[in-house]
Enzyme design. Structure first.
Site, PDB file in Angstrom:
ATOM      1  N   GLU A   1      11.375  -8.950  21.573  1.00 46.76           N
ATOM      2  CA  GLU A   1      10.460  -9.616  20.637  1.00 46.76           C
ATOM      3  C   GLU A   1      10.600 -11.118  20.790  1.00 46.76           C
ATOM      4  O   GLU A   1      11.432 -11.614  21.556  1.00 46.76           O
ATOM      5  CB  GLU A   1      10.749  -9.184  19.199  1.00 46.76           C
ATOM      6  CG  GLU A   1      12.145  -9.520  18.717  1.00 46.76           C
ATOM      7  CD  GLU A   1      12.420  -9.003  17.309  1.00 46.76           C
ATOM      8  OE1 GLU A   1      11.470  -8.632  16.609  1.00 46.76           O
ATOM      9  OE2 GLU A   1      13.603  -8.991  16.922  1.00 46.76           O
TER      10      GLU A   1
ATOM     11  N   HIS B   1      36.676 -12.639   4.849  1.00 46.18           N
ATOM     12  CA  HIS B   1      35.698 -11.855   5.591  1.00 46.18           C
ATOM     13  C   HIS B   1      35.315 -10.555   4.884  1.00 46.18           C
ATOM     14  O   HIS B   1      34.176 -10.100   4.989  1.00 46.18           O
ATOM     15  CB  HIS B   1      36.218 -11.533   7.000  1.00 46.18           C
ATOM     16  CG  HIS B   1      36.115 -12.684   7.948  1.00 46.18           C
ATOM     17  ND1 HIS B   1      36.936 -13.790   7.868  1.00 46.18           N
ATOM     18  CD2 HIS B   1      35.280 -12.909   8.996  1.00 46.18           C
ATOM     19  CE1 HIS B   1      36.625 -14.640   8.827  1.00 46.18           C
ATOM     20  NE2 HIS B   1      35.614 -14.135   9.528  1.00 46.18           N
TER      21      HIS B   1
ATOM     22  N   ARG C   1      36.608 -17.823   0.306  1.00 49.67           N
ATOM     23  CA  ARG C   1      36.286 -17.398   1.672  1.00 49.67           C
ATOM     24  C   ARG C   1      37.237 -16.311   2.165  1.00 49.67           C
ATOM     25  O   ARG C   1      38.444 -16.507   2.262  1.00 49.67           O
ATOM     26  CB  ARG C   1      36.337 -18.598   2.621  1.00 49.67           C
ATOM     27  CG  ARG C   1      35.798 -18.278   4.010  1.00 49.67           C
ATOM     28  CD  ARG C   1      35.850 -19.503   4.912  1.00 49.67           C
ATOM     29  NE  ARG C   1      35.202 -19.223   6.191  1.00 49.67           N
ATOM     30  CZ  ARG C   1      35.768 -18.570   7.204  1.00 49.67           C
ATOM     31  NH1 ARG C   1      37.029 -18.135   7.084  1.00 49.67           N
ATOM     32  NH2 ARG C   1      35.117 -18.360   8.333  1.00 49.67           N
TER      33      ARG C   1
ATOM     34  N   ARG D   1      10.906  -3.892   2.591  1.00 53.00           N
ATOM     35  CA  ARG D   1      11.789  -4.240   3.705  1.00 53.00           C
ATOM     36  C   ARG D   1      12.986  -5.054   3.226  1.00 53.00           C
ATOM     37  O   ARG D   1      14.104  -4.881   3.715  1.00 53.00           O
ATOM     38  CB  ARG D   1      11.008  -5.004   4.776  1.00 53.00           C
ATOM     39  CG  ARG D   1      11.834  -5.298   6.028  1.00 53.00           C
ATOM     40  CD  ARG D   1      11.017  -5.947   7.114  1.00 53.00           C
ATOM     41  NE  ARG D   1      10.538  -7.271   6.737  1.00 53.00           N
ATOM     42  CZ  ARG D   1       9.772  -8.029   7.512  1.00 53.00           C
ATOM     43  NH1 ARG D   1       9.387  -7.587   8.712  1.00 53.00           N
ATOM     44  NH2 ARG D   1       9.368  -9.226   7.110  1.00 53.00           N
TER      45      ARG D   1
ATOM     46  N   TYR E   1      16.776 -12.213   3.974  1.00 51.37           N
ATOM     47  CA  TYR E   1      15.656 -13.024   3.488  1.00 51.37           C
ATOM     48  C   TYR E   1      14.334 -12.334   3.786  1.00 51.37           C
ATOM     49  O   TYR E   1      14.263 -11.379   4.549  1.00 51.37           O
ATOM     50  CB  TYR E   1      15.689 -14.421   4.111  1.00 51.37           C
ATOM     51  CG  TYR E   1      15.222 -14.476   5.548  1.00 51.37           C
ATOM     52  CD1 TYR E   1      13.944 -14.921   5.866  1.00 51.37           C
ATOM     53  CD2 TYR E   1      16.055 -14.079   6.596  1.00 51.37           C
ATOM     54  CE1 TYR E   1      13.509 -14.970   7.185  1.00 51.37           C
ATOM     55  CE2 TYR E   1      15.630 -14.124   7.911  1.00 51.37           C
ATOM     56  CZ  TYR E   1      14.355 -14.573   8.203  1.00 51.37           C
ATOM     57  OH  TYR E   1      13.928 -14.608   9.508  1.00 51.37           O
TER      58      TYR E   1
ATOM     59  N   LYS F   1      16.749  -8.097   8.375  1.00 53.02           N
ATOM     60  CA  LYS F   1      16.280  -9.492   8.311  1.00 53.02           C
ATOM     61  C   LYS F   1      17.404 -10.359   7.734  1.00 53.02           C
ATOM     62  O   LYS F   1      17.385 -10.784   6.581  1.00 53.02           O
ATOM     63  CB  LYS F   1      14.997  -9.587   7.490  1.00 53.02           C
ATOM     64  CG  LYS F   1      14.136 -10.797   7.852  1.00 53.02           C
ATOM     65  CD  LYS F   1      12.739 -10.640   7.314  1.00 53.02           C
ATOM     66  CE  LYS F   1      11.890 -11.891   7.522  1.00 53.02           C
ATOM     67  NZ  LYS F   1      11.613 -12.187   8.931  1.00 53.02           N
TER      68      LYS F   1
END
Length: 282
Positions: free
Chosen positions: A178, A101, A99, A51, A32, A146
């Site tokens: 951070e 992995h 579903r 990014r 995101y 991110k």
């Protein structure tokens, strides 16, 4: 009616739906970005989407969009929602598939969604500062991506909330990394210290702006690791993010930072940030 963007279409928010088999929902398999709008203009939008595309590449996800095409999407999103000041959240997941992995088959395409909301700048925090709480950094080892996987950040932020703090400052052992949703800086003897860019932190866009300001103003900007003790003994402490901008921290774990007031270097950075809002918004 508020409009959202989903896979090439702008639709009413009441019609926006996510499949129960979306990999972002069942695995957190996605990325995101969050972008700020000031006076109807997008701030450092190119850097954000560069990014975004890097994050996609790091998780082997082909978005099918260029930076320019993504910018067009969020510009239109601001326009259709008549937003002047606010933020745009955009995410991409690996798509909808049974579903499993392992990655889905190539015909499964990403689901890209974005929405925009109005909000003001955090004037009170910018003027008076916030309290922070320190917490062990329990996140994964690719914090430079991110990712939608934010459980470690969520738990850290909730810890801060319980101690009436506005941010959680994370550390691995004694090394400060951070914030739960920000980069962290210690200011000592006129120099700015912040964790170097690597897999332990997100290379924040506002962090880049602070570095630009430091170069403009001849403020030493030292990308070095430092300890929790060094942080607590700093003259000034700040956190930065797209939403927090350049926010001073006046207390950490209930202990006063410096003289407990917003310091001169922080004010210098805030003034520089305001100038960059004007010059880097489009």
């Amino acid at each position: 009616m508020t409009k959202v963007f989903i896979n090439g279409e702008f639709i009413d928010q009441n019609e926006a739906k996510v499949s129960y088999e979306d990999r972002g929902y069942v695995f957190g398999d996605g990325i995101y970005e969050y972008i700020r709008a000031y006076d109807g203009k997008l701030f450092t939008v190119t850097e954000h989407f560069e990014r975004f595309i890097r994050s996609a590449s790091e998780i082997q996800l082909d978005l099918g969009y260029t930076v320019e095409e993504l910018i067009d999407v969020v510009r239109e999103l601001l326009k259709v929602n008549n937003i002047q000041n606010g933020g745009i959240y955009i995410q991409a997941t690996r798509g909808v598939a049974p579903r499993n992995h392992s990655f889905p088959t190539p015909e499964v395409k990403p689901v890209i969604m974005a929405f925009a909301k109005s909000y003001d700048r955090p004037y009170d925090d910018l003027e008076n500062g916030i309290n922070a709480a320190t917490v062990e950094d329990i996140r994964w080892l690719r914090c430079d991506i991110k990712s939608l996987n934010l459980l470690g950040n969520v738990l850290a932020k909730e810890y801060a909330v319980k101690y009436n703090a506005g941010e959680a400052i994370q550390h691995r052992g004694e090394t400060v990394t951070e914030g739960a949703s920000s980069n962290v800086y210690a200011i000592k003897d006129g120099a700015i210290y912040t964790h170097p860019v690597n897999n332990y932190i997100l290379n924040g866009i506002t962090r880049k702006v602070i570095k630009w300001i430091s170069e403009d103003e001849d403020i030493p900007f030292k990308e070095e690791t430092f300890t929790v003790e060094f942080l607590k003994n700093a003259d000034e402490v700040i956190v930065s993010s797209t939403s927090a901008e350049v926010t001073p921290v006046v207390k950490i774990d209930g202990e006063q930072v410096g003289d407990g007031k917003v310091g001169p270097v922080t004010r210098q950075l805030q003034e520089g940030f305001n100038k960059y809002i004007e010059s880097r918004s489009s």
